[in-house]
Design a protein around this motif. Structure first.
Motif, mmCIF file in Angstrom:
data_model
loop_
_atom_site.group_PDB
_atom_site.id
_atom_site.type_symbol
_atom_site.label_atom_id
_atom_site.label_comp_id
_atom_site.label_asym_id
_atom_site.label_seq_id
_atom_site.Cartn_x
_atom_site.Cartn_y
_atom_site.Cartn_z
ATOM 1 N N CYS A 152 9.899 -105.397 43.369
ATOM 2 C CA CYS A 152 9.783 -104.599 44.585
ATOM 3 C C CYS A 152 9.652 -103.112 44.253
ATOM 4 O O CYS A 152 10.565 -102.511 43.673
ATOM 5 C CB CYS A 152 10.994 -104.841 45.481
ATOM 6 S SG CYS A 152 11.044 -103.793 46.946
ATOM 7 N N SER A 201 10.807 -109.724 44.922
ATOM 8 C CA SER A 201 12.256 -109.490 44.989
ATOM 9 C C SER A 201 12.602 -108.207 44.251
ATOM 10 O O SER A 201 11.748 -107.575 43.621
ATOM 11 C CB SER A 201 13.010 -110.666 44.360
ATOM 12 O OG SER A 201 12.781 -110.708 42.959
ATOM 13 N N ASN A 234 9.545 -105.610 48.961
ATOM 14 C CA ASN A 234 10.338 -106.689 49.544
ATOM 15 C C ASN A 234 10.891 -106.304 50.912
ATOM 16 O O ASN A 234 11.936 -106.811 51.337
ATOM 17 C CB ASN A 234 11.498 -107.063 48.609
ATOM 18 C CG ASN A 234 11.980 -108.479 48.835
ATOM 19 O OD1 ASN A 234 11.219 -109.344 49.246
ATOM 20 N ND2 ASN A 234 13.255 -108.725 48.579
ATOM 21 N N HIS A 288 9.215 -113.902 49.951
ATOM 22 C CA HIS A 288 10.170 -112.812 49.742
ATOM 23 C C HIS A 288 11.563 -113.411 49.627
ATOM 24 O O HIS A 288 11.913 -114.321 50.386
ATOM 25 C CB HIS A 288 10.134 -111.836 50.921
ATOM 26 C CG HIS A 288 8.828 -111.132 51.092
ATOM 27 N ND1 HIS A 288 8.568 -109.900 50.538
ATOM 28 C CD2 HIS A 288 7.702 -111.487 51.757
ATOM 29 C CE1 HIS A 288 7.341 -109.525 50.857
ATOM 30 N NE2 HIS A 288 6.788 -110.469 51.595
#
Length: 328
Positions: free
Chosen positions: A169, A153, A273, A98
């Protein structure tokens, strides 16, 4: 008439008297356990220098200055360089990571700076980097050029060209349409279409999370990816009367494509995320107490302390200080 004041001092260690010399900075004489406690208070508990010095004085009668705290952090940073390198290598070797960032004031740079976070999706390991900008160079230095896994992300442009496969995300996308749906300033005539779009997208997001909770089957996941992508197609059609924010969201989904939206199904990774956002939260709280870092040098030292103390505290809570002492 000119008056000269000559100062004399005696070394506490050897007893040698000196005069006419600059005394220099304060010598840190605290023991190793006290230094590790200070690192823990500054990093894992997110306390400011003032809070740390007040706590040490109240509980233990230790008179520690801000300069001593800064010196301790800098020396631990130098001592833990090798351990930090190993931590980065371990996270970069993970199948999924992440990545996220948030503002972090560096007073030397007129208050401008950013905190970067790199988290292992399969463990509690986390690495921080406090830098002077939000540029792609810092993201690449943190992730490394040899990363081959999945990086989860948001859709910030810097993350699109990094090594590895990107998973966009879904939590960010969902919050975007949710905020539009419940925006009190949304024109009444646009509300029905936005509500329908929100409900359809929320349904896909919920079904996606349910699929990820099931036992991993590569063949089944590939089929599910295709099904979800087909369900998204009607939502990507634009019209002239919709809000600009919704048009931009549709363009974002179209640009990402099936590969970045559903890599989580193919590679069995999280679809959001949230982990990185939780890891950055302790920095956000610390930022409110201490207002960032004074210098870039201090920011680099703090990043090392944050990374190793936070990771060690999570992975070895019962033997925390013993584990810290073995880092170097």
């Amino acid at each position: 008439m000119t008056k000269y004041l000559v100062q004399r001092g005696v070394c506490a260690a050897c007893g040698k008297a000196t005069s006419g010399k600059a005394l220099g900075g304060q010598v840190v004489t605290l023991g190793p356990n006290s230094k590790l406690l200070i690192c823990h208070l500054i990093s894992a508990l997110g306390m400011s220098y003032t809070q740390v010095t007040q706590l040490l004085h109240s509980l233990y009668g230790l008179a520690v200055s801000d300069g001593e705290v800064a010196s301790i952090l800098q020396k631990q940073h130098e001592r833990w360089r090798q351990a930090l390198g190993q931590l980065k290598a371990d996270i970069r070797a993970a199948p999924a990571i992440h990545v996220d960032e948030t503002p972090w004031a560096i007073q030397q740079n007129d208050g401008y700076g950013y905190a970067w976070c790199l988290s292992d999706a399969s463990s509690e390991k986390v690495c921080y980097s406090l830098e002077n900008s939000r540029g792609v160079t810092h993201a690449r230095n943190l992730i490394g050029e040899q990363f081959t896994g999945v990086r989860i992300s948001d859709d910030y442009a810097v993350y699109r060209s990094l090594p590895g496969q990107q998973q966009l995300c879904w939590a960010h996308l969902y919050r975007c349409i949710r905020d539009l749906r419940y925006n009190d300033n949304l024109p009444e005539e646009q509300l029905p279409d936005v509500t329908w779009w929100y409900e359809q997208f929320a349904s896909i997001y919920q079904d996606l999370r349910q699929c990820l909770a099931k036992t991993y089957d590569p063949a089944a996941r590939t089929k599910q990816s295709n099904v979800f992508w087909q369900r998204l197609q009607p939502l990507l059609q634009t019209n002239a009367t919709e809000p600009v924010k919704l048009t931009k969201l549709k363009a974002q989904l179209t640009r990402a494509g099936q590969a970045k939206l559903f890599a989580c199904l193919i590679y069995n990774t999280p679809c959001d995320n949230n982990r990185a956002e939780r890891d950055l939260r302790q920095l956000v709280l610390k930022r409110k107490r201490s207002f960032g870092s004074q210098t870039e040098k201090g920011a680099r030292a703090l990043a090392t302390i944050l990374s190793l103390c936070t990771t060690t505290w999570r992975t070895n809570p019962t033997g925390y200080f013993k584990a810290l002492a073995t880092l170097g």
